[in-house]
Design a protein around this motif. Structure first.
Motif, PDB file in Angstrom:
ATOM      1  N   LEU A  25      17.851  11.697  44.580  1.00 27.03           N
ATOM      2  CA  LEU A  25      18.338  10.310  44.601  1.00 27.03           C
ATOM      3  C   LEU A  25      19.654   9.945  44.647  1.00 27.03           C
ATOM      4  CD1 LEU A  25      15.582   8.576  42.154  1.00 27.03           C
ATOM      5  CD2 LEU A  25      15.516   8.740  44.619  1.00 27.03           C
ATOM      6  N   ARG A  29      21.717   8.724  47.740  1.00 28.71           N
ATOM      7  CA  ARG A  29      22.402   7.316  47.617  1.00 28.71           C
ATOM      8  C   ARG A  29      20.987   6.170  47.337  1.00 28.71           C
ATOM      9  NH1 ARG A  29      27.483   6.944  51.580  1.00 28.71           N
ATOM     10  NH2 ARG A  29      27.918   8.901  51.745  1.00 28.71           N
ATOM     11  N   MET A  30      20.201   6.687  46.729  1.00 27.94           N
ATOM     12  CA  MET A  30      19.117   5.800  46.686  1.00 27.94           C
ATOM     13  C   MET A  30      19.055   5.783  44.790  1.00 27.94           C
ATOM     14  SD  MET A  30      16.402   7.209  49.394  1.00 27.94           S
ATOM     15  CE  MET A  30      15.750   8.437  48.193  1.00 27.94           C
ATOM     16  N   ALA A  31      20.164   5.605  44.320  1.00 20.90           N
ATOM     17  CA  ALA A  31      19.820   5.764  42.738  1.00 20.90           C
ATOM     18  C   ALA A  31      19.056   4.753  42.431  1.00 20.90           C
ATOM     19  CB  ALA A  31      21.135   6.189  42.054  1.00 20.90           C
ATOM     20  N   LEU A  32      19.373   3.399  42.993  1.00 18.92           N
ATOM     21  CA  LEU A  32      19.066   2.133  42.198  1.00 18.92           C
ATOM     22  C   LEU A  32      17.398   2.019  42.642  1.00 18.92           C
ATOM     23  CD1 LEU A  32      21.913  -0.267  42.845  1.00 18.92           C
ATOM     24  CD2 LEU A  32      20.902   0.738  40.700  1.00 18.92           C
TER      25      LEU A  32
END
Lengths: 369, 373
Positions: A25, A29-32
């Motif tokens: 993630l 760049r999909m941490a959120l």
């Protein structure tokens, strides 16, 4: 003691299970999305409680995980419609699902044994009391089995699709051209994230799943550039943070999940400050060294310019460097000390003279500049 | 309705959510346009340790003190995010995630600490998790207004700068605008908007109060001023709606009810807003496709007519026209062409061009066969 050991085992297993998909993630760049998913699964969990009275069967766990995937699908639908950008789409969808869940819980507090606080904040301390039994034999805490199962699934996904995940993470376009189906991998990853969130929710609570998923990989990212090492380091950091956080929580009688997140945050802060190459201190030291080096070049160039000219007596005075090049006294002293030590200049009667090595350096630097 | 408004609690709650809805809607517009929707989520979670620390340090449970703590913690959160993003290895999404979860975790740790203090109890502090609008009293509402009104004034005073920063930060920098300071102002206002919402909707759902009204308003207009005004209206409406909903039935938590109302407004806007809405685009798509089919049928009829010695009114069987236009069912197309007076029905199921239709087809063909410029 037995209870503590069991809790530590559950915490470690959950930590690794979270850190592995979390690494992907962070890189993608999909941490959120982990935050959004961990909020959305509350709806699935509540509905599962209505349907089954608990999270006991694997089917119910899968059902709860499906609400996380539903969130992802809805976000993607909104983004596709081009009416809302991705950040806003995420921020729109998960509060709705979460609100519906909270309202359902509040409306049915009598008939549903589910504490929103516990779902959000986790109750690891009670995990050893929930045993898995088969034929009257005690097989250990249920949380440990669920965590291990999810960890095994995550490991299997990573092991089977390692190459594909690596390529689609770093070059989605090429992966698509080569027929690696980035979309399938994307949904596979997010389904696993959902499942992991469900598995982790009663250990650390749904908000702090985010800490376990994001903080260790972000910390590891400051330490290595190799993907394999990144996974290993993330897992190790997550386990260390979970165990240390648990110890701290027990010792000081604090909220377990909060203490784990705090320790993970401290890990990140320390690494951000002191990582060997990418840490703030290292980067500041490097910047200073580069500035000094450039100043040394300027010094020898300056001396070369005025060498043998009528103005040399004025321009080559030690004190003049400060005025002419606008350096502070300390900085000038430092640069001069470097140059003297390296044997590029000598000092005679308060004047600086280039040595042959210094002249060479000046000529080379001039070419570079 | 009048007895409804005489209820003190309800009046206070309504006043509070209106102030919150208007302010968060207006500020949220900027967050949404600058693609910083999730910053609000991170900062509202980051406010929790500030609330608890303010209580621990001051020993006071006055709303003003706690909210000051929240604002300071939120501001520290933005500083942390900026410091992290400046290094090249931590991306913005990770930075937001870390600040959100770690600050929140620290808040929980402090909360358990505070609960053990003699006489502390947890009632005063954990209402900030999900918000408890019913606990709003007159002084709270006045405090919310005292924060919101000057902030809105700042928004108006710096309107031009904020607008420029939102749409073209590079140009703003080139003009010599102190971009960092304007950005700091906007972030400060965002933190304030979050702070006044904490008591009503709580840290977990506060971000929705910023995003949803703005996302709904965005669908109805392309002008910033109208969007901000509409978002403020949407925020106020959803606030009032949520309060009515939660007061009309027992055990309806206000915060989630407000978020649900705001989300309904978003769904309605996405579906029905003119020009941008889903329904609107679908109708436009259908209209365009029908027009294209009509032109195609006219064109094919003209082509065939010219094979019959150029007699433009030569009738063609519908099946022939259909076979040339496999993409669509030509029956409705022919009927609407007939209504426009461009084709005429002849004996049996055959059709011919009228002189108007032939003229239109010719001009279209000219356009079609013109070499691309």
């Amino acid at each position: 003691m037995q209870a503590h050991l069991e809790i530590l085992a559950i915490a470690a297993v959950i930590a690794v299970a979270c850190a592995l998909p979390g690494t992907l993630l962070v890189l993608r760049r999909m941490a959120l999305l982990s935050d959004a998913i961990s909020h959305s699964i509350l709806l699935g969990i509540v509905l599962a409680f209505f349907a089954q009275g608990g999270l006991d069967s694997p089917l119910v766990i899968l059902g709860a995980a499906a609400s996380g995937v539903l969130m992802v699908v809805l976000v993607e639908f909104l983004v596709r419609s081009r009416l809302v950008r991705e950040d806003a789409a995420i921020g729109l969808v998960f509060p709705v699902l979460f609100s519906i869940a909270v309202i359902l819980v509040s409306r049915h507090t009598g008939s549903i044994h589910l504490d929103v606080d516990a779902v959000l904040l986790g109750e690891l301390a009670f995990a050893p009391f929930d045993r898995l039994e088969a034929g009257g034999a005690d097989l250990g805490p249920r949380g440990l089995w669920i965590g291990t199962g999810i960890l095994a699934l995550n490991l299997a996904f990573l092991g089977l699709c390692y190459k594909e995940l690596k390529l689609s993470t770093f070059d989605a376009g090429l992966a698509a051209v080569l027929g690696f189906m980035p979309g399938v991998l994307h949904y596979g990853l997010l389904s696993l994230v959902s499942l992991t969130c469900v598995g982790a929710f009663d250990a650390v609570g749904s908000i702090l799943v985010v800490a376990l998923m994001i903080a260790p990989p972000a910390t590891a990212r400051l330490l290595t550039e190799r993907l394999g090492l990144l996974f290993a380091l993330s897992a190790a950091l997550a386990v260390a943070g979970a165990l240390l956080g648990y110890g701290l929580a027990v010792f000081l009688d604090l909220n377990i999940a909060g203490s784990m997140a705090t320790v993970l945050g401290l890990f990140f802060a320390l690494t951000w400050l002191a990582a060997p190459r990418e840490g703030w201190l290292a980067r500041r030291a490097l910047r200073r060294a580069q500035t000094r080096r450039l100043a040394g070049d300027l010094l020898v160039i300056h001396l070369l310019q005025h060498e043998g000219s009528p103005t040399e007596r004025r321009e080559a005075r030690v004190i003049h460097m400060q005025e002419h090049l606008g350096w502070s006294p300390e900085f000038a002293r430092g640069v001069l000390a470097d140059a003297l030590e390296e044997g590029h200049v000598t000092r005679m009667d308060g004047l600086l003279h280039l040595k042959p090595e210094g002249r060479q350096r000046a000529e080379k630097a001039l070419v570079h500049i | 309705m009048s007895s409804f408004l005489q209820d003190y609690t309800l009046r206070m709650v309504l006043g509070g959510v209106l102030a919150l809805g208007i302010f968060s809607g207006a500020l949220g517009s900027f967050a949404v346009l600058r693609r910083q929707s999730l910053l609000g989520d991170a900062l509202s979670h980051a406010a929790l340790p500030g609330i608890v620390l303010a209580f621990l340090l001051s020993g006071s449970r006055a709303t003003g003190v706690l909210l000051l703590g929240a604002a300071i913690a939120g501001w520290l959160g933005t500083l942390a995010i900026r410091a992290m993003v400046r290094g090249r290895l931590t991306r913005e999404d990770s930075a937001l995630g870390i600040v959100l979860s770690v600050f929140f975790g620290l808040g929980l740790v402090l909360l358990t600490w505070a609960q053990r203090l003699p006489g502390a109890g947890k009632a005063g502090l954990d209402k900030f998790l999900f918000g408890q609008a019913a606990t709003l009293v007159r002084s709270d509402v006045l405090l919310m207004c005292a924060i919101a009104l000057p902030s809105l004034l700042l928004l108006v005073l710096f309107w031009k700068e904020l607008k420029l920063l939102t749409f073209d930060a590079a140009y703003a920098r080139a003009l010599g605008l102190p971009v960092e300071r304007v950005e700091a102002l906007l972030t400060l206002l965002l933190v304030l908007a979050i702070v006044i919402g904490l008591q009503t909707v709580g840290v977990v759902l506060m971000s929705a109060m910023l995003i949803a009204p703005a996302a709904a308003a965005r669908q109805w207009t392309d002008r910033l001023s109208r969007m901000v005004a509409l978002a403020a209206l949407a925020g106020a409406l959803s606030g009032a709606g949520g309060v009515l909903l939660s007061s009309s039935a027992p055990r309806w938590p206000t915060g989630p009810a407000i978020v649900l109302c705001a989300s309904l407004l978003v769904v309605a806007s996405l579906l029905f807003a003119p020009h941008r809405g889903i329904l609107w685009s679908w109708l436009r798509f259908r209209r365009n496709r029908r027009r294209l089919d009509e032109d195609l049928v006219l064109y094919h009829m003209l082509q065939m007519a010219q094979h019959h010695a150029g007699r433009l009114d030569h009738p063609h069987a519908r099946r022939v026209i259909q076979s040339m236009t496999p993409r669509a069912d030509v029956r409705p197309v022919l009927h609407s062409l007939e209504q426009a007076g461009w084709v005429r029905r002849r004996e049996g199921d055959s059709w011919s061009l009228t002189s108007d239709g032939a003229e239109r087809a010719l001009s279209h063909r000219a356009e079609r066969e013109r070499p691309p410029s």
